[in-house]
Each structure stands twice: as C-alpha cells, then as structure tokens.
Design a protein around this motif. Structure first.
Motif, mmCIF file in Angstrom:
data_model
loop_
_atom_site.group_PDB
_atom_site.id
_atom_site.type_symbol
_atom_site.label_atom_id
_atom_site.label_comp_id
_atom_site.label_asym_id
_atom_site.label_seq_id
_atom_site.Cartn_x
_atom_site.Cartn_y
_atom_site.Cartn_z
ATOM 1 N N MET A 1 0.693 -1.241 -0.432
ATOM 2 C CA MET A 1 -0.124 0.339 -0.058
ATOM 3 C C MET A 1 0.984 1.579 0.198
ATOM 4 S SD MET A 1 -2.787 1.456 2.332
ATOM 5 C CE MET A 1 -3.775 -0.359 2.458
ATOM 6 N N ASN A 2 0.626 2.297 -1.403
ATOM 7 C CA ASN A 2 1.174 3.552 -0.483
ATOM 8 C C ASN A 2 1.130 4.467 0.577
ATOM 9 O OD1 ASN A 2 -0.432 5.095 -1.683
ATOM 10 N ND2 ASN A 2 -0.378 5.106 -4.038
ATOM 11 N N LYS A 3 1.676 5.771 0.512
ATOM 12 C CA LYS A 3 1.259 6.540 1.247
ATOM 13 C C LYS A 3 0.584 7.369 1.448
ATOM 14 C CE LYS A 3 4.317 9.686 -1.075
ATOM 15 N NZ LYS A 3 5.673 10.590 -0.655
ATOM 16 N N GLU A 4 0.497 7.289 0.015
ATOM 17 C CA GLU A 4 -1.354 7.543 -0.148
ATOM 18 C C GLU A 4 -2.271 7.423 -0.039
ATOM 19 O OE1 GLU A 4 1.014 7.966 -2.887
ATOM 20 O OE2 GLU A 4 1.726 9.670 -2.959
ATOM 21 N N ALA A 5 -1.937 5.838 0.431
ATOM 22 C CA ALA A 5 -3.174 5.542 0.302
ATOM 23 C C ALA A 5 -3.433 5.047 1.949
ATOM 24 C CB ALA A 5 -3.463 3.982 0.069
ATOM 25 N N LEU A 7 -2.539 7.422 4.085
ATOM 26 C CA LEU A 7 -3.103 9.133 4.448
ATOM 27 C C LEU A 7 -4.442 8.971 4.347
ATOM 28 C CD1 LEU A 7 -2.623 11.737 5.852
ATOM 29 C CD2 LEU A 7 -1.939 12.315 3.183
ATOM 30 N N ILE A 8 -4.723 8.726 3.219
ATOM 31 C CA ILE A 8 -6.543 8.806 2.803
ATOM 32 C C ILE A 8 -7.676 7.609 4.012
ATOM 33 C CG2 ILE A 8 -8.343 7.950 1.399
ATOM 34 C CD1 ILE A 8 -6.126 8.611 -1.494
ATOM 35 N N ILE A 9 -6.751 6.746 4.059
ATOM 36 C CA ILE A 9 -7.366 5.688 4.810
ATOM 37 C C ILE A 9 -7.809 6.181 6.481
ATOM 38 C CG2 ILE A 9 -7.599 3.591 6.351
ATOM 39 C CD1 ILE A 9 -6.338 2.065 3.250
ATOM 40 N N GLY A 10 -6.639 6.965 7.391
ATOM 41 C CA GLY A 10 -6.666 7.755 8.213
ATOM 42 C C GLY A 10 -7.521 9.005 8.033
ATOM 43 N N CYS A 11 -7.434 8.982 6.835
ATOM 44 C CA CYS A 11 -8.096 10.849 7.464
ATOM 45 C C CYS A 11 -9.963 9.696 6.947
ATOM 46 C CB CYS A 11 -8.107 11.749 5.565
ATOM 47 S SG CYS A 11 -6.824 12.490 5.564
ATOM 48 N N MET A 12 -10.566 9.013 6.662
ATOM 49 C CA MET A 12 -11.626 8.643 6.202
ATOM 50 C C MET A 12 -12.137 8.088 7.830
ATOM 51 S SD MET A 12 -12.094 6.461 2.613
ATOM 52 C CE MET A 12 -13.358 5.932 2.651
#
Length: 67
Positions: A1-5, A7-12
């Motif tokens: 999993m890349n760093k952007e994914a 972060l997206i999961i954390g934000c969600m």
C-alpha cells in the motif's frame, strides 16, 4: 500500500469518527466530492496536519464544492 492510500484511510477514519458516520457514508462522501484525489494531490500538506485541521480542511473543501 502506498503512502497516499495510508493517508486517505487515516483521513476517512478520522472523519468518520468525528462526524459519527458509517464507513459507507464516508466512502460515498469522499467519492462524491473527489476527496480521494484531493488528499492525494495535497499529500504533503495534509500529512503534516493534525486531526482537527484535517477535519476542518475537508469540511471547507466540501462546503466550497457544495455551492
């Protein structure tokens, strides 16, 4: 999993918790307002924010696009 994914999961998860939404509701909201793309594009800035700033930033982005 890349760093952007990650972060997206954390934000969600943060958004879901603070807004008391279901996972499905958050996924629909993020898809509708293209928050996945927004978070990816502004990765460096958003990844340096605290939770409250992230929630406020996402709310501002949604409000701008609600019109």
């Amino acid at each position: 999993m890349n760093k952007e994914a990650i972060l997206i999961i954390g934000c969600m998860e943060r958004y879901r918790f603070y807004k008391q939404l279901s996972g499905h509701e958050v996924a629909e909201l993020f898809a509708h307002y293209k928050l996945y793309e927004y978070i990816t594009y502004f990765y460096e800035t958003i990844s340096s924010m605290g939770t409250h700033c992230i929630i406020r930033d996402l709310d501002n982005y949604i409000n701008i696009h609600t019109g």
